[in-house]
Write a protein that holds these residues in place. Sequence first.
Motif, mmCIF file in Angstrom:
data_model
loop_
_atom_site.group_PDB
_atom_site.id
_atom_site.type_symbol
_atom_site.label_atom_id
_atom_site.label_comp_id
_atom_site.label_asym_id
_atom_site.label_seq_id
_atom_site.Cartn_x
_atom_site.Cartn_y
_atom_site.Cartn_z
ATOM 1 N N THR A 266 38.238 34.557 1.058
ATOM 2 C CA THR A 266 38.201 34.385 -0.394
ATOM 3 C C THR A 266 39.039 35.468 -1.055
ATOM 4 O OG1 THR A 266 35.916 33.614 -0.145
ATOM 5 C CG2 THR A 266 36.675 34.101 -2.373
ATOM 6 N N GLY A 267 38.909 36.690 -0.525
ATOM 7 C CA GLY A 267 39.696 37.803 -1.036
ATOM 8 C C GLY A 267 41.185 37.573 -0.871
ATOM 9 N N VAL A 268 41.579 36.999 0.267
ATOM 10 C CA VAL A 268 42.996 36.716 0.504
ATOM 11 C C VAL A 268 43.510 35.725 -0.537
ATOM 12 C CG1 VAL A 268 44.641 35.650 2.089
ATOM 13 C CG2 VAL A 268 42.922 37.227 2.957
ATOM 14 N N VAL A 269 42.731 34.666 -0.784
ATOM 15 C CA VAL A 269 43.135 33.665 -1.772
ATOM 16 C C VAL A 269 43.308 34.305 -3.146
ATOM 17 C CG1 VAL A 269 42.413 31.570 -2.978
ATOM 18 C CG2 VAL A 269 42.061 31.773 -0.508
ATOM 19 N N ILE B 149 46.656 36.424 -7.536
ATOM 20 C CA ILE B 149 46.993 37.486 -8.485
ATOM 21 C C ILE B 149 48.424 37.958 -8.275
ATOM 22 C CG2 ILE B 149 46.465 39.893 -9.061
ATOM 23 C CD1 ILE B 149 43.570 39.145 -9.072
ATOM 24 N N MET B 150 48.880 37.958 -7.003
ATOM 25 C CA MET B 150 50.273 38.317 -6.762
ATOM 26 C C MET B 150 51.212 37.318 -7.430
ATOM 27 S SD MET B 150 51.126 40.057 -3.117
ATOM 28 C CE MET B 150 50.537 38.768 -2.114
ATOM 29 N N LEU B 151 50.864 36.028 -7.317
ATOM 30 C CA LEU B 151 51.670 34.989 -7.968
ATOM 31 C C LEU B 151 51.729 35.221 -9.470
ATOM 32 C CD1 LEU B 151 50.693 31.640 -6.216
ATOM 33 C CD2 LEU B 151 52.933 32.714 -6.326
ATOM 34 N N VAL B 152 50.545 35.453 -10.056
ATOM 35 C CA VAL B 152 50.477 35.627 -11.504
ATOM 36 C C VAL B 152 51.290 36.843 -11.937
ATOM 37 C CG1 VAL B 152 48.897 36.272 -13.355
ATOM 38 C CG2 VAL B 152 48.291 34.432 -11.801
ATOM 39 N N GLU C 170 40.567 40.681 8.679
ATOM 40 C CA GLU C 170 39.163 40.276 8.603
ATOM 41 C C GLU C 170 39.039 38.790 8.285
ATOM 42 O OE1 GLU C 170 36.211 41.724 9.017
ATOM 43 O OE2 GLU C 170 37.024 43.648 9.668
ATOM 44 N N ALA C 171 39.999 38.266 7.531
ATOM 45 C CA ALA C 171 39.913 36.875 7.091
ATOM 46 C C ALA C 171 40.412 35.909 8.160
ATOM 47 C CB ALA C 171 40.723 36.688 5.805
ATOM 48 N N LEU D 50 53.454 55.969 -0.808
ATOM 49 C CA LEU D 50 52.021 55.938 -0.510
ATOM 50 C C LEU D 50 51.363 54.743 -1.202
ATOM 51 C CD1 LEU D 50 50.196 57.898 1.110
ATOM 52 C CD2 LEU D 50 49.346 58.703 -1.084
ATOM 53 N N ALA D 51 51.739 54.525 -2.459
ATOM 54 C CA ALA D 51 51.170 53.405 -3.201
ATOM 55 C C ALA D 51 51.487 52.089 -2.498
ATOM 56 C CB ALA D 51 51.718 53.392 -4.627
ATOM 57 N N ILE D 52 52.744 51.980 -2.026
ATOM 58 C CA ILE D 52 53.133 50.742 -1.349
ATOM 59 C C ILE D 52 52.370 50.585 -0.039
ATOM 60 C CG2 ILE D 52 55.059 49.517 -0.276
ATOM 61 C CD1 ILE D 52 56.887 50.887 -2.281
ATOM 62 N N VAL D 53 52.280 51.723 0.705
ATOM 63 C CA VAL D 53 51.572 51.670 1.986
ATOM 64 C C VAL D 53 50.115 51.254 1.765
ATOM 65 C CG1 VAL D 53 50.697 53.082 3.875
ATOM 66 C CG2 VAL D 53 53.067 53.301 3.157
ATOM 67 N N VAL D 54 49.500 51.834 0.731
ATOM 68 C CA VAL D 54 48.096 51.520 0.475
ATOM 69 C C VAL D 54 47.919 50.035 0.181
ATOM 70 C CG1 VAL D 54 46.234 51.814 -1.200
ATOM 71 C CG2 VAL D 54 47.366 53.808 -0.247
ATOM 72 N N ILE D 55 48.773 49.485 -0.681
ATOM 73 C CA ILE D 55 48.619 48.069 -1.034
ATOM 74 C C ILE D 55 48.887 47.199 0.188
ATOM 75 C CG2 ILE D 55 50.992 47.590 -1.832
ATOM 76 C CD1 ILE D 55 48.351 46.431 -4.020
ATOM 77 N N PHE D 56 49.853 47.642 1.010
ATOM 78 C CA PHE D 56 50.164 46.900 2.224
ATOM 79 C C PHE D 56 48.980 46.932 3.185
ATOM 80 C CE2 PHE D 56 51.912 46.782 6.548
ATOM 81 C CZ PHE D 56 52.539 45.547 6.504
ATOM 82 N N LEU D 57 48.387 48.122 3.354
ATOM 83 C CA LEU D 57 47.255 48.260 4.272
ATOM 84 C C LEU D 57 46.060 47.430 3.806
ATOM 85 C CD1 LEU D 57 47.136 51.988 5.405
ATOM 86 C CD2 LEU D 57 47.621 49.943 6.756
ATOM 87 N N ILE D 58 45.802 47.477 2.505
ATOM 88 C CA ILE D 58 44.675 46.692 1.978
ATOM 89 C C ILE D 58 44.894 45.222 2.287
ATOM 90 C CG2 ILE D 58 43.532 45.902 -0.133
ATOM 91 C CD1 ILE D 58 43.917 48.674 -1.278
ATOM 92 N N GLY D 59 46.109 44.750 1.968
ATOM 93 C CA GLY D 59 46.423 43.349 2.242
ATOM 94 C C GLY D 59 46.257 43.018 3.712
#
Lengths: 276, 298
Positions: free
Chosen positions: B275-278, B283-286, B40-41, B25-34
């Motif tokens: 902007t959110g995507v960037v 943050i993923m890189l970091v 939208e972007a 679920l955690a993975i799905v949520v992060i995937f869906l948010i992304g």
Amino acid sequence: MQRPWTKLLGVILIALLITGCGGKTSNESSQVQKQISVAGSTTVQPLAEKLAEAFMEKHPDVEITVQGGGSSVGIKSAAGGIADIGAASRELKESEKQKYPDLQVFVIAYDGIAIIVHPGVEVDGLTRKQLQGIFAGKITSWKEVGGADKTIIVVAREEGSGTRAAFEELVMGGKQITGQAILQPSNGAVKKTVASTPYSIGFLSFGYLDEEVKALAVDGVAPTKENAAQKRYPLVRPLNLLTKGTPSGLVKEWLDFILGPEGQKIVQSEGYIPVK
Amino acid sequence: MKGKKSEAFWAGRVIEGILLLDALLAIVVIFLIGLLILIEAWPAFRKIGFVPFLLGKEWRPGKELYGLLPMIVGSILVTLGAVTLGVPIGVALATFLAEVAPPWVQKVVRPAIELLAGIPSVVYGLFGLAVLVPLVRQIPVPGNSGFGLLSASVVLAVMILPTVANISEDAIRSVAREYREGSLALGATHWQTIIGVVLPAARSGIVAAVILGIGRALGETMAMIMVIGNSVIIPKPLNSNPLTIFLSQARTLTGNIAVEISYATGLHENALFATGVVLFILIMLVNSMAHLAMRRRS
């Protein structure tokens, strides 16, 4: 060896999952039949809320919901039928008038835009020309407009704000506000920043003025409600409600109420300038 | 007997399954948010172009100009400032707690640091607004309003302190006892052992702590909006001293979204999602860098 706690944990987890997934509520039945939805300008929002409350008190079966979102959102919502009424704290742009020709505009009040400075600034008034220079970043010292030899710190609203759009239209005349300006996301934040930052200047809605900041005369006219009502004060903008096509039924009733004596009394008591 | 055993066995499997579902679920949520942010972007990337969006110097939504460079520079500079101020203090604090402090001092200091992590962002912002901004304004440089990178960096430094201190302390504590004993046996003092043996041995853990601190700094929003000034400019030194760049106002990537989203429509809104995507990618890189550093340690 039995481990009852694992079973218990399992039950709890399942219960959590079930309630988590199946938490669908149905409040369709309790829906009020007579509803008006308003969306748009955050400057108009508090006034519209007061006007809605007063109307709902007289008509308990009516429900008026007022949402924010900004002037652009208000115009779009009204034109697209997303809301019954849109709210905008600026005049419609030409492009918007062309795009949405059937939008009806109702001016419900006027609002002055006050030019405010930190109380320590000696300057008492500026011309619109000087304001333009200051906010465009051409005039950078108070010395150039009769004050101390100190750098002017410009405070403005963020892009998209109706107050900023109105200020740009009334003062800037097509010039851009300097990138050096500190941008704050609300009238309250602008006031707070100007009040606490020496040699700063900003602009905000009349409704937010108090003794924390010093309001300047513009083109020699003091920023009072009387001067604004008589159109002597130059920085006055309309607060608009918009409908798609000619309003009818409940929407018309509410608009009549707002433009009538009761509504305009509320406009006055909330610190805005009545239209009549 | 056998029946009982298999009952316990199945109960275990069911719970394992549920826990696995939670993890998924955690993975799905992060995937869906992304995914949703990306959808939208997308119009913004298509209409503006990826490179002009990232490297454009002008952000004027009213004129359909969307260049993110000022915000990227702002975010990087304020993070740099926070790391410069916060990391030495954080690592020193961790060393003190792990190596030097008597137990009763640890009992006082550690909860205090944890409390620091629990203070809401907006309260840090208030502190910055009421205390730091007026203080920074005292620096006599023309154009210094107090709002800007310096105030924001100081606030951020305090905010990343718990992250840096806690993870560094773990790293220092996990340095093998034999290293210390060996160093002391060779005649090194306690201080020499800390500087020459313990800290170098804990290096990769400390690096991970710093990177996680950077991630925290990049994501900070509310406190930044309140003290950084939000001006859309690439920060420049206010006079001939290059350090005065930290007295300049700036805007962070997070602040860009938060300040403008309530008014944005159409392409402007898409650009804010972009902007959110960037920010997401940054943050993923970091975070991946932090994971790499951690892995090298173990």
